[in-house]
Design a protein around this motif. Structure first.
Motif, short mmCIF file in Angstrom:
data_model
loop_
_atom_site.label_atom_id
_atom_site.label_comp_id
_atom_site.label_asym_id
_atom_site.label_seq_id
_atom_site.Cartn_x
_atom_site.Cartn_y
_atom_site.Cartn_z
N THR A 8 0.99 -1.10 -0.20
CA THR A 8 0.12 0.29 0.38
C THR A 8 0.31 1.04 0.43
O THR A 8 2.21 1.67 -0.34
N SER A 9 -0.05 2.06 -0.43
CA SER A 9 1.17 3.94 -0.09
C SER A 9 0.05 4.99 -0.29
O SER A 9 -1.14 4.84 -0.28
N LEU A 10 0.41 5.06 0.90
CA LEU A 10 -0.37 6.51 1.83
C LEU A 10 -1.04 7.51 0.31
O LEU A 10 0.12 7.99 0.22
N GLN A 12 -3.09 10.90 -0.61
CA GLN A 12 -3.92 12.09 0.16
C GLN A 12 -5.11 12.48 -0.95
O GLN A 12 -4.83 12.84 -2.64
N ARG A 23 -7.17 10.44 3.93
CA ARG A 23 -6.02 10.38 3.71
C ARG A 23 -6.23 9.07 3.77
O ARG A 23 -7.48 8.67 4.70
N TRP A 24 -5.67 8.41 2.79
CA TRP A 24 -5.77 6.24 2.34
C TRP A 24 -5.13 6.22 2.05
O TRP A 24 -3.86 5.97 1.26
N HIS A 25 -4.89 4.46 1.99
CA HIS A 25 -3.56 3.74 2.05
C HIS A 25 -4.76 2.87 0.17
O HIS A 25 -5.59 2.61 0.72
N ASP A 26 -3.72 3.82 -0.48
CA ASP A 26 -3.59 2.92 -2.12
C ASP A 26 -3.23 1.83 -2.04
O ASP A 26 -2.36 1.22 -1.88
N ASP A 49 -9.15 7.45 6.42
CA ASP A 49 -8.74 8.05 7.39
C ASP A 49 -10.83 8.27 7.95
O ASP A 49 -11.33 8.75 7.41
N ALA A 149 -2.37 -1.42 6.62
CA ALA A 149 -3.65 -0.65 5.73
C ALA A 149 -4.64 -0.27 6.86
O ALA A 149 -5.25 1.20 6.36
N VAL A 152 -4.75 4.14 9.10
CA VAL A 152 -4.13 5.48 7.97
C VAL A 152 -3.79 6.01 9.39
O VAL A 152 -4.57 6.52 10.16
#
Length: 153
Positions: A8-10, A12, A23-26, A49, A149, A152
């Motif tokens: 995952t990648s944070l 926005q 904000r979210w985990h892709d 989040d 993940a 957040v």
């Protein structure tokens, strides 16, 4: 089918008219953003989040998976309205009616499979997303990634 790497990648979501930033985990598959692959546009992943309920439900569903049956799982099922686990949802309410992107998730105990990606809104037939997946993930690494993940920052 090759085994893919899930991470995952944070991300926005920027502030916009009537839309607060999120904000979210892709999900990242083999180093490439899944949101970009499926053209998620204004959607965020289920790990965003401020929405612990959606994240908890999603975590449980992503780990459940149906029993893997290769012939059934890889068949075109675009007419079938159910059975997908949501991956990307509305950034404001996470309601399916606003549109969402999901995949059918299967497991054989050793691996998890994401197949048959589609855009859905609950009142029109799902629109299958061609050229994305299927993906196979090693179960232990998959479980670790989803656990991280879920929270957040």
């Amino acid at each position: 089918m090759k085994t893919s790497e899930l991470s995952t990648s944070l991300a926005q979501r920027p502030d916009g008219p009537g839309a607060p930033p999120r904000r979210w985990h892709d999900f990242v598959v083999d180093g490439v953003s899944l949101a970009k692959r499926v053209d998620a546009n204004d959607l965020v992943s289920v790990f965003a989040d401020g929405d612990e309920g959606t994240a908890t439900t999603a975590h449980r569903q992503l780990l459940k998976g149906a029993k893997w049956d290769r012939s059934r799982a890889l068949a075109t099922q675009s007419e079938d309205r159910g059975g997908r686990t949501l991956l990307y949802v509305c950034a404001q309410c996470a309601d399916l009616a606003c549109g969402a992107i999901g995949a059918r998730i299967y497991t054989d105990g050793q691996h998890f499979y994401w197949v048959d990606f589609a855009y859905e809104n609950g009142y029109e037939p799902p629109h299958r997303i061609e050229g994305v997946g299927p993906f196979r993930f090693e179960a232990k690494a998959y479980t670790r990634t989803l656990k991280k993940a879920r929270t957040v920052p």
